[in-house]
Write an enzyme that holds these catalytic residues in place. Sequence first.
Site, PDB file in Angstrom:
ATOM      1  N   SER A 128       0.710  -1.242  -0.130  1.00 33.99           N
ATOM      2  CA  SER A 128      -0.202   0.150  -0.366  1.00 33.99           C
ATOM      3  C   SER A 128       1.301   0.909  -0.126  1.00 33.99           C
ATOM      4  CB  SER A 128      -1.199  -0.825   1.091  1.00 33.99           C
ATOM      5  OG  SER A 128      -1.514   0.936   1.265  1.00 33.99           O
ATOM      6  N   ASP A 282      -7.931  -5.021  -6.483  1.00 36.04           N
ATOM      7  CA  ASP A 282      -7.827  -4.235  -6.000  1.00 36.04           C
ATOM      8  C   ASP A 282      -8.903  -2.497  -6.239  1.00 36.04           C
ATOM      9  OD1 ASP A 282      -7.473  -1.821  -4.227  1.00 36.04           O
ATOM     10  OD2 ASP A 282      -5.333  -2.373  -3.916  1.00 36.04           O
ATOM     11  N   HIS A 311      -7.625  -4.925  -1.677  1.00 35.07           N
ATOM     12  CA  HIS A 311      -6.554  -4.338  -1.684  1.00 35.07           C
ATOM     13  C   HIS A 311      -6.106  -5.342  -0.010  1.00 35.07           C
ATOM     14  CE1 HIS A 311      -3.656  -0.198  -1.607  1.00 35.07           C
ATOM     15  NE2 HIS A 311      -4.280  -1.090   0.326  1.00 35.07           N
TER      16      HIS A 311
END
Length: 337
Positions: A128, A282, A311
């Site tokens: 991330s 995602d 995600h």
Amino acid sequence: MDYEIFDLGDVTLQSGATLPDAFLAYKTYGRLNEKKDNVIVYPTAFGDQHVQNEWLIGEGMALDPQKYFIIVPNLLGNGLSSSPTNTPPPFDKANFPQVTVYDNVQFQHRLVTERFGIQKIALVVGWSLGGIQAFQWGASYPGIVERIAPIAGMAKTWPQTYLVLEGVRAPLLAAVGFDSSKLGQLTAADMRAVGRVYAGWGLSQAFYREGLYRELGFDSVADFMTGVWEDSFMKMDPHNVLAMLGTGIRADISANPAYNGDFEKALRSITAHAYVMPGSTDLFCPADDNKYEAELMPHAVFKPIESIWGHFAGRGINKADNQFIDDSLERLLALHH
């Protein structure tokens, strides 16, 4: 305290603001070898601290502390490194200056070179916002970084990601009537709505449709939303969250004097071997954006994590995804220029 502090002194941020007595909190795993070339840097993601990275570190795994010296620097704003919650007035709470990904990586570079005398990094990996830092390391220090592995993170905040981050920020602004002069009044209770907004983006539609939250011990989507999302966000300080959101919203590996906004040039300058690993489903760091980025990088392989965990395919929760990531890192670390 299970981590160490690296004092940066008074730093001038990319914005031009000064952050006095700044510091990075970091933790290391394993030992630095004589040649100082067994180094892995593994920055933290939005809202995470070094502990949340530990699922990917272990004996017999790709990130094996018996083989590698692994440095996990905490993101500025995460509550351990310099943050709104631990910086004295006048830079506390909502007055904490704007910090960029570029700032974070520059300070990490100082940690690595000044504290440890390291000149070569075998791998920078991150999930991330940690993945964005991996890209930034590759663009800012191509001579030092041999490999990067961004997991569900991109080289800049593309429009979709920007919209999601602004949507996550909006409940905090709404709590003070969109009057930024009142942001200092925010409390942990104001984070509840943030968790609810994020719930729809963190995982995929298929995850919810197939009821995978049951595997995590929740009977319904509503229970999962309150038990996981509200709960985890309410543990975070709203001012730290705003600081980290600001870092995410402005992320762009080319937004600095080295590239002057030439994004494609910045991508072409990443000479490291790269495995770019988005989650295939995602919703807010879409795999397509990563595909575009990987095609411009000279030594990149686009390796989506085929998973309905969205995600969070990169977050160390689902066994199959974890195995895919670990195997991929093992292969990446075996590659030589």
